[in-house]
Design a protein around this motif. Structure first.
Motif, PDB file in Angstrom:
ATOM      1  N   ARG A   8       0.834  -1.210   0.000  1.00 48.76           N
ATOM      2  CA  ARG A   8       0.000   0.000   0.000  1.00 48.76           C
ATOM      3  C   ARG A   8       0.861   1.249   0.000  1.00 48.76           C
ATOM      4  NH1 ARG A   8      -4.552   1.318   4.669  1.00 48.76           N
ATOM      5  NH2 ARG A   8      -5.814   2.767   3.448  1.00 48.76           N
TER       6      ARG A   8
ATOM      7  N   GLY B   2      -3.065   3.793  -3.295  1.00 44.42           N
ATOM      8  CA  GLY B   2      -2.673   2.622  -4.080  1.00 44.42           C
ATOM      9  C   GLY B   2      -2.562   1.407  -3.177  1.00 44.42           C
ATOM     10  N   GLU B   3      -3.315   0.367  -3.503  1.00 42.46           N
ATOM     11  CA  GLU B   3      -3.306  -0.829  -2.657  1.00 42.46           C
ATOM     12  C   GLU B   3      -3.351  -2.067  -3.534  1.00 42.46           C
ATOM     13  OE1 GLU B   3      -5.684  -0.655   0.897  1.00 42.46           O
ATOM     14  OE2 GLU B   3      -6.196  -2.793   0.748  1.00 42.46           O
ATOM     15  N   TRP B   4      -2.487  -3.054  -3.197  1.00 42.31           N
ATOM     16  CA  TRP B   4      -2.395  -4.288  -3.968  1.00 42.31           C
ATOM     17  C   TRP B   4      -2.415  -5.482  -3.024  1.00 42.31           C
ATOM     18  CZ3 TRP B   4       0.490   0.047  -4.337  1.00 42.31           C
ATOM     19  CH2 TRP B   4       0.410   0.788  -5.521  1.00 42.31           C
TER      20      TRP B   4
ATOM     21  N   THR C 107      -1.026  -9.821  -5.759  1.00 40.74           N
ATOM     22  CA  THR C 107      -0.265  -9.496  -6.970  1.00 40.74           C
ATOM     23  C   THR C 107       0.398  -8.136  -6.813  1.00 40.74           C
ATOM     24  OG1 THR C 107      -1.840 -10.749  -8.317  1.00 40.74           O
ATOM     25  CG2 THR C 107      -0.372  -9.217  -9.468  1.00 40.74           C
ATOM     26  N   PRO C 108       1.722  -8.068  -6.863  1.00 34.15           N
ATOM     27  CA  PRO C 108       2.411  -6.782  -6.658  1.00 34.15           C
ATOM     28  C   PRO C 108       2.343  -5.906  -7.897  1.00 34.15           C
ATOM     29  CG  PRO C 108       4.009  -8.510  -7.108  1.00 34.15           C
ATOM     30  CD  PRO C 108       2.669  -9.194  -7.019  1.00 34.15           C
ATOM     31  N   PRO C 109       2.476  -4.592  -7.749  1.00 33.95           N
ATOM     32  CA  PRO C 109       2.540  -3.705  -8.914  1.00 33.95           C
ATOM     33  C   PRO C 109       3.848  -3.924  -9.664  1.00 33.95           C
ATOM     34  CG  PRO C 109       3.006  -2.487  -6.908  1.00 33.95           C
ATOM     35  CD  PRO C 109       2.584  -3.854  -6.482  1.00 33.95           C
TER      36      PRO C 109
END
Length: 303
Positions: A185, A284-286, A289-291
């Motif tokens: 995040r 931004g939050e994942w 699965t990473p960005p």
């Protein structure tokens, strides 16, 4: 046969008469074999000498617990310094304290470890070592020493943490992974802050988020040594310390937690997330699965 009324008969004497001497002989004779088995197994464990020495000291009652110090007329509270839920004896530290109970509960030998308040640590270990395999004895010994080390960390440095490495790891509490990413995040926080205040606010935001995710066992790796020291008990009156105090209150919601310092070079994933926050209009939050922009650093960190 002549009938006689039932009466007591002491089995430790041929004449059935109880004496302190006969009882002592019976007692030492019965337990001598158990003691011999325990000491033989202890000295034969394939572990570093300091572990064996630690277990020997524990069985002999040489730990400087608060109760032991008070008995030597040291002016000190005899309560458990961790949870204040009982008198700190050897057995309480290793088996009876809430922290110790959680450790044993999450260990591979949880089905073997049972502790009675009236038992000494020697009696407890004697029972375990006679009944357990060599590997189980080694694990029990290592856990005992780890619990004691954590106790000392708290008493002398006010560092709280887990005996285990942690089920989830964090990069400045912004990214979580265990072999693979759990969550990440990043976001912007409005305001004008000094560098250490910004670090503390970031940690507070991350702790609140992780609390919402209900992750209970965590290691927070931070490249700000000032913040790490403040979280582990080095207090003050500045605005930075007020924020840190809020962080400490949030840390109490975790079962096993450790706040530790790492160098900037070992914290690159976080810095990539922080850079990305400047170009994002919102949060931004994942999850899982990473960005793409942290994949490279994440791969290096996990290798």
């Amino acid at each position: 046969m002549e009938e006689k009324q039932d009466s007591w008969f002491w089995i430790g004497d041929d004449k059935g008469v109880f004496t302190v001497r006969s009882y002592y002989r019976w007692l030492t004779g019965e337990f001598a074999s158990i003691h011999a088995s325990f000491w033989n197994r202890l000295w034969s464990l394939k572990v570093p000498g300091k572990i064996v020495n630690f277990l020997w000291r524990m069985c002999r009652g040489y730990f400087p617990t608060t109760n032991a110090l008070a008995m030597k007329r040291v002016d000190i509270s005899i309560n458990c310094p961790w949870y204040h839920n009982g008198v700190e004896t050897d057995g309480h530290v290793i088996f009876g304290c809430d922290f110790a109970k959680n450790v044993w509960k999450n260990s591979e030998v949880k089905h073997l470890v049972h502790y009675d308040l009236l038992e000494s640590t020697f009696e407890v270990l004697s029972r375990y070592f006679v009944a357990c395999s060599i590997n189980q004895c080694v694990l029990i010994g290592m856990i005992c020493r780890s619990i004691w080390n954590r106790r000392n960390k708290w008493v002398w440095e006010r560092v709280n943490g887990s005996v285990f490495a942690g089920k989830h790891r964090s990069k400045h509490a912004d990214g979580w992974y265990k072999g693979s990413l759990v969550a990440a995040r990043c976001s912007q926080v409005e305001g004008s802050w000094s560098p250490r205040e910004a670090e503390a606010i970031s940690l507070k935001e991350a702790l609140s988020w992780v609390k919402e995710l209900e992750l209970k066992c965590c290691v927070f790796e931070i490249d700000s040594k000032v913040l790490v020291l403040a979280c582990n008990g080095q207090g003050g009156e500045s605005y930075f310390h007020i924020i840190t105090f809020d962080c400490i209150k949030l840390l109490k919601h975790f079962d096993h937690v450790l706040v530790e310092f790492v160098y900037w070079s070992a914290n690159r994933v976080v810095h990539e997330l922080a850079k990305a926050a400047h170009s994002m209009p919102g949060l931004g939050e994942w999850l899982v699965t990473p960005p793409d922009f942290i994949n490279h650093e994440l791969d290096k960190d996990m290798s």
